[in-house]
Design a protein around this motif. Structure first.
Motif, PDB file in Angstrom:
ATOM      1  N   ASP A 225       0.802  -1.223   0.000  1.00 49.14           N
ATOM      2  CA  ASP A 225       0.000   0.000   0.000  1.00 49.14           C
ATOM      3  C   ASP A 225       0.839   1.279   0.000  1.00 49.14           C
ATOM      4  O   ASP A 225       0.550   2.206  -0.755  1.00 49.14           O
ATOM      5  CB  ASP A 225      -0.914   0.026   1.250  1.00 49.14           C
ATOM      6  CG  ASP A 225      -2.118  -0.902   1.097  1.00 49.14           C
ATOM      7  OD1 ASP A 225      -2.543  -1.149  -0.050  1.00 49.14           O
ATOM      8  OD2 ASP A 225      -2.632  -1.368   2.133  1.00 49.14           O
ATOM      9  N   ASP A 226       1.878   1.345   0.875  1.00 47.14           N
ATOM     10  CA  ASP A 226       2.619   2.611   0.980  1.00 47.14           C
ATOM     11  C   ASP A 226       3.289   2.988  -0.336  1.00 47.14           C
ATOM     12  O   ASP A 226       3.355   4.164  -0.703  1.00 47.14           O
ATOM     13  CB  ASP A 226       3.631   2.569   2.146  1.00 47.14           C
ATOM     14  CG  ASP A 226       4.618   1.426   2.020  1.00 47.14           C
ATOM     15  OD1 ASP A 226       4.287   0.429   1.335  1.00 47.14           O
ATOM     16  OD2 ASP A 226       5.719   1.525   2.575  1.00 47.14           O
TER      17      ASP A 226
ATOM     18  N   ASN B 122       2.188   6.471  -2.293  1.00 49.17           N
ATOM     19  CA  ASN B 122       3.163   7.521  -2.643  1.00 49.17           C
ATOM     20  C   ASN B 122       3.167   7.796  -4.134  1.00 49.17           C
ATOM     21  O   ASN B 122       3.270   8.941  -4.569  1.00 49.17           O
ATOM     22  CB  ASN B 122       4.575   7.125  -2.175  1.00 49.17           C
ATOM     23  CG  ASN B 122       4.708   7.327  -0.678  1.00 49.17           C
ATOM     24  OD1 ASN B 122       4.054   8.195  -0.106  1.00 49.17           O
ATOM     25  ND2 ASN B 122       5.540   6.515  -0.034  1.00 49.17           N
TER      26      ASN B 122
ATOM     27  N   THR C 181      -7.197   0.458   2.926  1.00 51.87           N
ATOM     28  CA  THR C 181      -6.131   1.406   3.313  1.00 51.87           C
ATOM     29  C   THR C 181      -5.885   2.417   2.195  1.00 51.87           C
ATOM     30  O   THR C 181      -5.735   3.617   2.436  1.00 51.87           O
ATOM     31  CB  THR C 181      -4.824   0.634   3.634  1.00 51.87           C
ATOM     32  OG1 THR C 181      -5.123  -0.320   4.638  1.00 51.87           O
ATOM     33  CG2 THR C 181      -3.715   1.535   4.111  1.00 51.87           C
ATOM     34  N   GLN C 182      -5.853   1.928   0.944  1.00 54.24           N
ATOM     35  CA  GLN C 182      -5.642   2.841  -0.191  1.00 54.24           C
ATOM     36  C   GLN C 182      -6.822   3.803  -0.341  1.00 54.24           C
ATOM     37  O   GLN C 182      -6.644   4.983  -0.650  1.00 54.24           O
ATOM     38  CB  GLN C 182      -5.450   2.054  -1.488  1.00 54.24           C
ATOM     39  CG  GLN C 182      -4.144   1.270  -1.536  1.00 54.24           C
ATOM     40  CD  GLN C 182      -3.957   0.495  -2.846  1.00 54.24           C
ATOM     41  OE1 GLN C 182      -4.606   0.750  -3.846  1.00 54.24           O
ATOM     42  NE2 GLN C 182      -3.041  -0.465  -2.825  1.00 54.24           N
TER      43      GLN C 182
ATOM     44  N   ALA D  84      -6.540   6.488   2.214  1.00 50.81           N
ATOM     45  CA  ALA D  84      -5.460   7.418   1.839  1.00 50.81           C
ATOM     46  C   ALA D  84      -5.932   8.332   0.708  1.00 50.81           C
ATOM     47  O   ALA D  84      -5.615   9.525   0.695  1.00 50.81           O
ATOM     48  CB  ALA D  84      -4.217   6.638   1.411  1.00 50.81           C
TER      49      ALA D  84
END
Ligand code: AMP
Length: 212
Positions: free
Chosen positions: A61-62, A66, A91-92, A95
């Motif tokens: 995900d991170d 980004n 999670t995405q 974000a």
């Protein structure tokens, strides 16, 4: 117009986006395409993503978040965008909500393209793609005129490494476990529109035109 195209691999998100693009000047952002371009160019991101992609797993995900933070502030997103393949996890999605709030913009709709798993397996095992221009073919429905050669640009027409049955089934189970919960997430937000993914290449365009 700011849209998310949600759907299993092979539901036709890219094809629907191309039809919309031919009429509206909004950015088509495919995270899969961005990652494949990075793999081809041998970037650090590409090297990191490649293993996940060939096995049909999600890139962490991170990394994706980004990548999308940088993409959504590019000038072509000003008039709107269609997100194809993002978000793929809760999670995405959370974000993305944060990114949009920071930019002071909101989504107009999330279109969920509904399709049966076995139709996906049949579609994707017969899918072929031009290595050079990305044109999509299908050995059953739309073969290239000369086997292995793109009608449009003469480039090499190949099968994507992740379009084999084993990987397709992995991608489908990842979709059901991690991405399908987004349907409920956006239903709660009141912006979900469901369509039959086999109803035609212009289903998403029709929705946009109906919404004005
Ligand atoms: P696609 O072309 O959308 O089917 O994406 C191909 C592959 O890229 C997926 O199977 C994942 O490995 C990776 N990928 C694309 N988008 C994402 C995303 N939003 N999150 C994690 N992995 C992704």
């Amino acid at each position: 117009m700011r849209l998310i195209l949600l759907g299993a691999p092979g539901a036709g998100k890219g094809t629907q986006a191309d039809v919309v693009k031919s009429k509206y000047n909004i950015a088509h952002i495919s995270t899969g395409d961005i990652l494949r371009a990075n793999v081809k160019q041998g970037t650090e991101l590409g090297k990191l993503a490649q293993g996940y992609m060939t096995s049909g797993k999600l890139v962490p995900d991170d990394v994706i978040i980004n990548m999308m933070k940088a993409r959504l502030v590019e000038p072509d997103c000003k008039e709107g965008f269609m997100l194809d393949g993002f978000p793929r996890t809760i999670t995405q999605a959370e974000a993305l909500d944060k990114m949009l709030a920071e930019l002071g913009i909101a989504l107009d709709a999330v279109v969920s393209l509904e399709i049966d798993d076995e139709v996906v397996v049949s579609r994707l095992t017969s899918r072929r793609v031009c290595k050079q221009c990305g044109e999509i073919y299908n050995t059953i429905g739309k073969p290239s005129r000369v086997d292995g050669v793109c009608d449009k640009c003469g480039g090499e027409v190949i099968q994507r490494a992740d379009d084999n049955e084993g990987t397709i089934r992995n991608r489908l189970s990842v979709f059901h476990e991690q991405t399908a919960p987004l349907i409920e997430y956006y239903k709660k937000a009141g912006i979900l529109v469901s369509v039959d993914a086999t109803a035609g290449k212009d289903s998403v365009l029709k929705i946009i035109e109906r919404q004005g």
